[in-house]
Design a protein around this motif. Structure first.
Motif, short mmCIF file in Angstrom:
data_model
loop_
_atom_site.label_atom_id
_atom_site.label_comp_id
_atom_site.label_asym_id
_atom_site.label_seq_id
_atom_site.Cartn_x
_atom_site.Cartn_y
_atom_site.Cartn_z
N ALA A 235 -27.04 10.77 -6.88
CA ALA A 235 -27.55 11.58 -5.78
C ALA A 235 -27.66 10.79 -4.48
N GLU A 236 -28.07 9.51 -4.57
CA GLU A 236 -28.25 8.72 -3.34
C GLU A 236 -26.92 8.56 -2.60
N GLU A 237 -25.87 8.24 -3.34
CA GLU A 237 -24.57 8.05 -2.69
C GLU A 237 -23.99 9.37 -2.20
N LEU A 238 -24.23 10.47 -2.90
CA LEU A 238 -23.80 11.78 -2.41
C LEU A 238 -24.49 12.10 -1.08
N ALA A 239 -25.76 11.74 -0.96
CA ALA A 239 -26.48 11.97 0.30
C ALA A 239 -25.91 11.11 1.42
N LEU A 240 -25.55 9.87 1.12
CA LEU A 240 -24.92 9.00 2.12
C LEU A 240 -23.56 9.55 2.54
N ALA A 241 -22.82 10.09 1.58
CA ALA A 241 -21.52 10.69 1.90
C ALA A 241 -21.68 11.87 2.85
N ALA A 242 -22.72 12.67 2.63
CA ALA A 242 -22.99 13.79 3.52
C ALA A 242 -23.39 13.29 4.91
N GLN A 243 -24.21 12.25 4.94
CA GLN A 243 -24.64 11.67 6.22
C GLN A 243 -23.44 11.17 7.01
N MET A 244 -22.47 10.60 6.33
CA MET A 244 -21.30 10.02 6.99
C MET A 244 -20.27 11.08 7.37
N GLY A 245 -20.37 12.27 6.75
CA GLY A 245 -19.43 13.32 7.05
C GLY A 245 -18.10 13.17 6.35
N VAL A 246 -18.11 12.63 5.11
CA VAL A 246 -16.85 12.49 4.38
C VAL A 246 -16.34 13.87 3.98
N ASP A 247 -15.03 13.96 3.76
CA ASP A 247 -14.41 15.24 3.42
C ASP A 247 -14.52 15.56 1.94
N PHE A 248 -14.39 14.54 1.09
CA PHE A 248 -14.53 14.77 -0.35
C PHE A 248 -14.94 13.47 -1.02
N VAL A 249 -15.37 13.58 -2.28
CA VAL A 249 -15.83 12.41 -3.02
C VAL A 249 -15.24 12.43 -4.43
N THR A 250 -15.28 11.26 -5.07
CA THR A 250 -15.15 11.22 -6.53
C THR A 250 -16.54 10.97 -7.07
N LEU A 251 -16.87 11.63 -8.17
CA LEU A 251 -18.16 11.46 -8.83
C LEU A 251 -17.88 10.91 -10.23
N SER A 252 -18.40 9.71 -10.50
CA SER A 252 -18.05 9.04 -11.75
C SER A 252 -19.17 8.10 -12.22
N PRO A 253 -19.06 7.61 -13.49
CA PRO A 253 -18.10 8.07 -14.50
C PRO A 253 -18.66 9.28 -15.24
N LEU A 254 -17.81 10.26 -15.46
CA LEU A 254 -18.27 11.44 -16.18
C LEU A 254 -18.47 11.11 -17.66
N GLN A 255 -17.49 10.40 -18.23
CA GLN A 255 -17.53 10.03 -19.64
C GLN A 255 -17.18 8.55 -19.77
N PRO A 256 -17.42 7.94 -20.93
CA PRO A 256 -17.08 6.52 -21.09
C PRO A 256 -15.59 6.29 -20.84
N THR A 257 -15.27 5.14 -20.21
CA THR A 257 -13.87 4.82 -19.91
C THR A 257 -13.55 3.40 -20.35
N GLN A 258 -12.25 3.14 -20.53
CA GLN A 258 -11.81 1.79 -20.89
C GLN A 258 -12.00 0.82 -19.73
N THR A 259 -11.83 1.31 -18.50
CA THR A 259 -11.90 0.42 -17.35
C THR A 259 -13.33 0.04 -16.98
N HIS A 260 -14.31 0.91 -17.30
CA HIS A 260 -15.72 0.61 -16.98
C HIS A 260 -16.58 0.89 -18.20
#
Length: 314
Positions: A235-260
């Motif tokens: 939520a904190e980073e989504l609020a910062l993205a809104a403050q900055m006026g970004v057009d879209f975001v990635t929200l992660s990680p949804l599920q466990p991944t090999q890379t993270h």
């Protein structure tokens, strides 16, 4: 002040053009263009309200629709919740049944039309595809070029060049080549220092979470004519993205991944909760692929982003 619940539609014709209607001068935000729809009545299912409103306003029957985005917006005199659906199949010929002017426009032309302020995230969502390809790390430049070329041939329209292990000079050279491949076919999103922005005017920029935290208070680093995205994990980073006026975001990680493997996954319920609190189009990332698109839409996402799930088997 009670929030007015509105069902609205991004209606796509067979040629992918989008139908707009102009609000009457005496209406709230009169004279501006909008995505057709109207109020959801008490106890009414949103999709039923959408079908009713489009039948009344345009004389069409909704045959295929799915959630696109929800937008909460507070005007000085009115609070609205726009429940926006994408209508991809309908019966009948749309016409202004209430005398309202209509226009079919390409997604790119949406930027030329004046909309109410609450509609800006909808414009963005209507322009973005449902899949976001992120390039795998550890590949040689030739392999990356071949993979991106094949992905474009398969219809990918949004590509992030992610190569964290490359030297800066090698990444920049590769970015020039991939920008050429994407021209006229897909939007390229680059990563790196903001000092590079002026060297790649046709590319969008995808900020890391660390960059988002560093630069959010300064606002957008370039005009709205270029895409700006950011990686978010809560939520904190989504609020910062809104403050900055970004057009879209990635929200992660949804599920466990090999890379993270050490990152705590959000899970579908938490992701849906976070998206309900944000007006920004979001791609779910981490352990998802094309088979999760429907679930992502139901959770309130623009679509899904992926590395291995979308990378062509060259």
């Amino acid at each position: 002040m009670k929030r007015v619940h509105v069902a609205a539609a991004v209606i796509r014709g067979a040629d992918r053009q989008i139908l707009l209607a102009r609000r009457a001068a005496e209406q709230h935000q009169g004279g501006l263009w909008e995505f057709p729809g109207g109020k959801v009545e008490a106890g009414e299912v949103v999709r039923d309200a959408l079908a009713r409103e489009l039948a009344e306003e345009l004389g069409i029957e909704v045959r295929q629709a799915r959630p696109l985005i929800q937008v909460h917006h507070d005007y000085p005199d009115k609070q609205v919740l726009l429940d926006v659906w994408e209508v991809s199949a309908f019966g009948g010929e749309p016409h202004g049944a209430e005398g309202q002017p209509l226009a079919w426009v390409s997604p790119q032309q949406l930027d030329d039309y004046p909309f109410p302020a609450a509609n800006q995230p909808i414009v963005t969502a209507a322009q973005l595809p449902e899949r976001y390809l992120i390039t795998p790390q550890g590949l040689e430049p030739g392999e990356l070029l071949r993979g991106v070329r094949q992905a474009l041939a398969e219809g990918v329209r949004l590509v992030q060049l992610r190569a964290p292990n490359m030297f800066d000079a090698q990444y920049r050279d590769l970015a020039v080549d991939i920008q050429g491949l994407c021209a006229g076919k897909a939007q390229l999103m680059l990563k790196g220092p903001l000092e590079w922005l002026g060297d790649f005017p046709a590319a969008g920029w995808h900020l890391t979470a660390a960059q988002l935290r560093q630069y959010a208070a300064k606002g957008r680093p370039f005009p709205a004519s270029r895409w700006l995205a950011a990686s978010c994990h809560g939520a904190e980073e989504l609020a910062l993205a809104a403050q900055m006026g970004v057009d879209f975001v990635t929200l992660s990680p949804l599920q466990p991944t090999q890379t993270h493997p050490d990152a705590a996954p959000l899970g579908w319920d938490k992701a849906a909760e976070l998206l309900r609190g944000s007006n920004i189009p979001a791609y779910l990332l981490g352990g998802v692929g094309p088979e999760h698109l429907e679930q992502a839409w139901q959770a309130g996402a623009q679509g899904v982003a992926g590395i291995r799930a979308f990378w062509p088997q060259t």
